[in-house]
Design a protein around this motif. Structure first.
Motif, PDB file in Angstrom:
ATOM      1  N   TYR A 133      -1.099   3.860  -4.775  1.00 14.15           N
ATOM      2  CA  TYR A 133      -0.668   2.691  -5.525  1.00 14.15           C
ATOM      3  C   TYR A 133      -0.865   1.455  -4.659  1.00 14.15           C
ATOM      4  O   TYR A 133      -0.503   1.442  -3.479  1.00 14.15           O
ATOM      5  N   LEU A 134      -1.439   0.392  -5.251  1.00 12.24           N
ATOM      6  CA  LEU A 134      -1.650  -0.876  -4.562  1.00 12.24           C
ATOM      7  C   LEU A 134      -1.058  -2.002  -5.409  1.00 12.24           C
ATOM      8  O   LEU A 134      -1.164  -1.982  -6.641  1.00 12.24           O
ATOM      9  N   GLU A 135      -0.450  -2.974  -4.728  1.00 12.38           N
ATOM     10  CA  GLU A 135       0.110  -4.110  -5.459  1.00 12.38           C
ATOM     11  C   GLU A 135      -0.015  -5.378  -4.634  1.00 12.38           C
ATOM     12  O   GLU A 135       0.282  -5.383  -3.431  1.00 12.38           O
ATOM     13  N   ALA A 136      -0.461  -6.451  -5.278  1.00  6.18           N
ATOM     14  CA  ALA A 136      -0.439  -7.801  -4.711  1.00  6.18           C
ATOM     15  C   ALA A 136       0.523  -8.614  -5.566  1.00  6.18           C
ATOM     16  O   ALA A 136       0.406  -8.636  -6.796  1.00  6.18           O
ATOM     17  N   ARG A 137       1.489  -9.287  -4.935  1.00  2.00           N
ATOM     18  CA  ARG A 137       2.513  -9.975  -5.709  1.00  2.00           C
ATOM     19  C   ARG A 137       2.943 -11.267  -5.016  1.00  2.00           C
ATOM     20  O   ARG A 137       2.885 -11.392  -3.798  1.00  2.00           O
ATOM     21  N   ASN A 138       3.371 -12.214  -5.830  1.00  2.00           N
ATOM     22  CA  ASN A 138       4.053 -13.399  -5.323  1.00  2.00           C
ATOM     23  C   ASN A 138       5.353 -13.544  -6.098  1.00  2.00           C
ATOM     24  O   ASN A 138       5.841 -12.577  -6.692  1.00  2.00           O
ATOM     25  N   GLU A 139       5.916 -14.746  -6.110  1.00  2.00           N
ATOM     26  CA  GLU A 139       7.233 -14.920  -6.719  1.00  2.00           C
ATOM     27  C   GLU A 139       7.232 -14.625  -8.208  1.00  2.00           C
ATOM     28  O   GLU A 139       8.215 -14.120  -8.755  1.00  2.00           O
ATOM     29  N   ASP A 140       6.131 -14.892  -8.891  1.00  2.00           N
ATOM     30  CA  ASP A 140       6.102 -14.782 -10.350  1.00  2.00           C
ATOM     31  C   ASP A 140       5.141 -13.735 -10.894  1.00  2.00           C
ATOM     32  O   ASP A 140       5.297 -13.299 -12.033  1.00  2.00           O
ATOM     33  N   TRP A 141       4.145 -13.321 -10.125  1.00  2.00           N
ATOM     34  CA  TRP A 141       3.075 -12.499 -10.658  1.00  2.00           C
ATOM     35  C   TRP A 141       2.832 -11.272  -9.784  1.00  2.00           C
ATOM     36  O   TRP A 141       3.109 -11.287  -8.587  1.00  2.00           O
ATOM     37  N   ALA A 142       2.292 -10.233 -10.415  1.00  2.00           N
ATOM     38  CA  ALA A 142       1.896  -9.030  -9.684  1.00  2.00           C
ATOM     39  C   ALA A 142       0.612  -8.471 -10.301  1.00  2.00           C
ATOM     40  O   ALA A 142       0.456  -8.449 -11.525  1.00  2.00           O
ATOM     41  N   ILE A 143      -0.305  -8.060  -9.447  1.00  2.00           N
ATOM     42  CA  ILE A 143      -1.528  -7.370  -9.854  1.00  2.00           C
ATOM     43  C   ILE A 143      -1.489  -5.988  -9.218  1.00  2.00           C
ATOM     44  O   ILE A 143      -1.310  -5.861  -8.002  1.00  2.00           O
ATOM     45  N   VAL A 197       0.877  -1.172   0.000  1.00  2.00           N
ATOM     46  CA  VAL A 197       0.000   0.000   0.000  1.00  2.00           C
ATOM     47  C   VAL A 197       0.911   1.219   0.000  1.00  2.00           C
ATOM     48  O   VAL A 197       1.708   1.403   0.924  1.00  2.00           O
ATOM     49  N   GLU A 198       0.795   2.048  -1.036  1.00  2.00           N
ATOM     50  CA  GLU A 198       1.768   3.124  -1.224  1.00  2.00           C
ATOM     51  C   GLU A 198       1.078   4.448  -1.582  1.00  2.00           C
ATOM     52  O   GLU A 198       0.885   4.761  -2.754  1.00  2.00           O
ATOM     53  N   PRO A 199       0.703   5.249  -0.593  1.00  3.65           N
ATOM     54  CA  PRO A 199       0.257   6.611  -0.894  1.00  3.65           C
ATOM     55  C   PRO A 199       1.453   7.448  -1.331  1.00  3.65           C
ATOM     56  O   PRO A 199       2.574   7.254  -0.849  1.00  3.65           O
ATOM     57  N   ARG A 213       7.090   8.718  -2.191  1.00  3.54           N
ATOM     58  CA  ARG A 213       6.211   7.588  -1.945  1.00  3.54           C
ATOM     59  C   ARG A 213       6.504   6.975  -0.575  1.00  3.54           C
ATOM     60  O   ARG A 213       7.665   6.734  -0.241  1.00  3.54           O
ATOM     61  N   LEU A 214       5.433   6.693   0.159  1.00  5.62           N
ATOM     62  CA  LEU A 214       5.528   6.009   1.438  1.00  5.62           C
ATOM     63  C   LEU A 214       4.935   4.619   1.275  1.00  5.62           C
ATOM     64  O   LEU A 214       3.738   4.490   0.991  1.00  5.62           O
ATOM     65  N   GLY A 215       5.764   3.588   1.424  1.00  3.79           N
ATOM     66  CA  GLY A 215       5.316   2.228   1.178  1.00  3.79           C
ATOM     67  C   GLY A 215       5.103   1.451   2.459  1.00  3.79           C
ATOM     68  O   GLY A 215       5.932   1.503   3.382  1.00  3.79           O
ATOM     69  N   PHE A 216       3.980   0.717   2.510  1.00  8.84           N
ATOM     70  CA  PHE A 216       3.658  -0.145   3.647  1.00  8.84           C
ATOM     71  C   PHE A 216       3.457  -1.565   3.124  1.00  8.84           C
ATOM     72  O   PHE A 216       2.560  -1.814   2.316  1.00  8.84           O
ATOM     73  N   ASN A 217       4.310  -2.479   3.566  1.00 10.40           N
ATOM     74  CA  ASN A 217       4.330  -3.852   3.050  1.00 10.40           C
ATOM     75  C   ASN A 217       3.694  -4.808   4.059  1.00 10.40           C
ATOM     76  O   ASN A 217       3.982  -4.744   5.254  1.00 10.40           O
ATOM     77  N   PHE A 218       2.854  -5.707   3.548  1.00 10.03           N
ATOM     78  CA  PHE A 218       2.160  -6.665   4.419  1.00 10.03           C
ATOM     79  C   PHE A 218       2.340  -8.071   3.864  1.00 10.03           C
ATOM     80  O   PHE A 218       2.466  -8.278   2.683  1.00 10.03           O
TER      81      PHE A 218
END
Length: 254
Positions: A79-89, A38-40, A249-254
């Motif tokens: 900005y929002l991103e969901a990602r794993n080892e191979d893919w990102a949405i 999550v990146e405002p 950009r301020l990024g918050f990783n979960f």
């Protein structure tokens, strides 16, 4: 045009479905867990280019970099991103209200252009090399432009218009992490292809620091180009404008 848009939607949906299938099929051998960002952020933009609204004369704007922090009247970016080892949405939402003085020409002696620009991009990306992703997306663009001009005859002219369209885009990006703390991100895309705008492109470059597993800070620069034309007469609108400037950009990783 409708068929082309449906094809773009189908390709994007297929990419998302393939991402999920790939995760399911390889869960025993790969790390299939999803991480979320999550990146405002805030951009300090300027404008450069040409526009024409309805039947008033075309006007040019040219940013003054010494006043780079004075043109943003309002802005909201997430900005929002969901990602794993191979893919990102990904999802990127941008709203900006900008004001810029027009450049005088043989028809216009002075004036101001105010633009409300909303961009919402949804994309899917696939890791194709250790530090390189590629993918496709759709970008919704809504531009409201208001020109207040003084002509060489001393006559004042005013016009406003709002147009909304969707651009398919092709994306590449490279993300690097040095010594587990220092971040370097490069991203570029191009699209439109006459489906929405005639042509659109974007370049982003960012460098940052990962303070913890949760929090990161990035500083960067972004350049967005849009070339769009539609209508005729009192419904005519041409928008060939580049929007560019630094961002934080301020990024918050979960």
């Amino acid at each position: 045009m409708i068929k082309q848009l449906l094809l773009c939607c189908f390709l994007l949906s297929s990419l998302f479905i393939s991402a999920q299938d790939n995760t399911d099929n390889n869960s025993e051998t790969k790390n299939a867990s999803w991480n979320f960002l999550v990146e405002p952020y805030l951009m300090f933009p300027n404008m450069k280019g040409d526009t024409q609204i309805r039947n008033i004369p075309a006007v040019a704007v040219d940013a003054n970099t010494s006043d780079i922090f004075s043109h943003l009247k309002m802005g909201a970016m997430l900005y929002l991103e969901a990602r794993n080892e191979d893919w990102a949405i990904t999802s990127d939402f941008v709203y900006m209200k900008l004001g810029e003085d027009v450049t005088p020409n043989h028809l216009v002696t002075s004036g101001e252009l105010t633009v409300k620009e909303t961009l919402w991009e949804v994309a899917g990306l696939r890791r194709i090399l250790p530090m390189l992703d590629a993918g496709v997306g759709l970008r919704l663009v809504s531009v409201g432009a208001d020109a207040d001009l003084v002509l060489f005859t001393s006559e004042s002219r005013q016009a406003d218009i709002t147009k909304t369209w969707v651009d398919p885009i092709i994306i590449v990006r490279s993300q690097h992490i040095f010594k587990d703390k220092f971040l370097l991100n490069l991203r570029g895309d191009l699209g439109g292809f006459g489906i929405g705008s005639e042509f659109t492109w974007q370049i982003q470059a960012e460098a940052g620091y990962q303070f913890s597993e949760l929090f990161s800070l990035n500083l960067g620069y972004r350049y967005i180009g849009i070339d769009y034309e539609t209508g005729s007469g009192t419904d005519y609108f041409a928008y060939d404008i580049d929007t560019f400037g630094p961002e934080i950009r301020l990024g918050f990783n979960f």
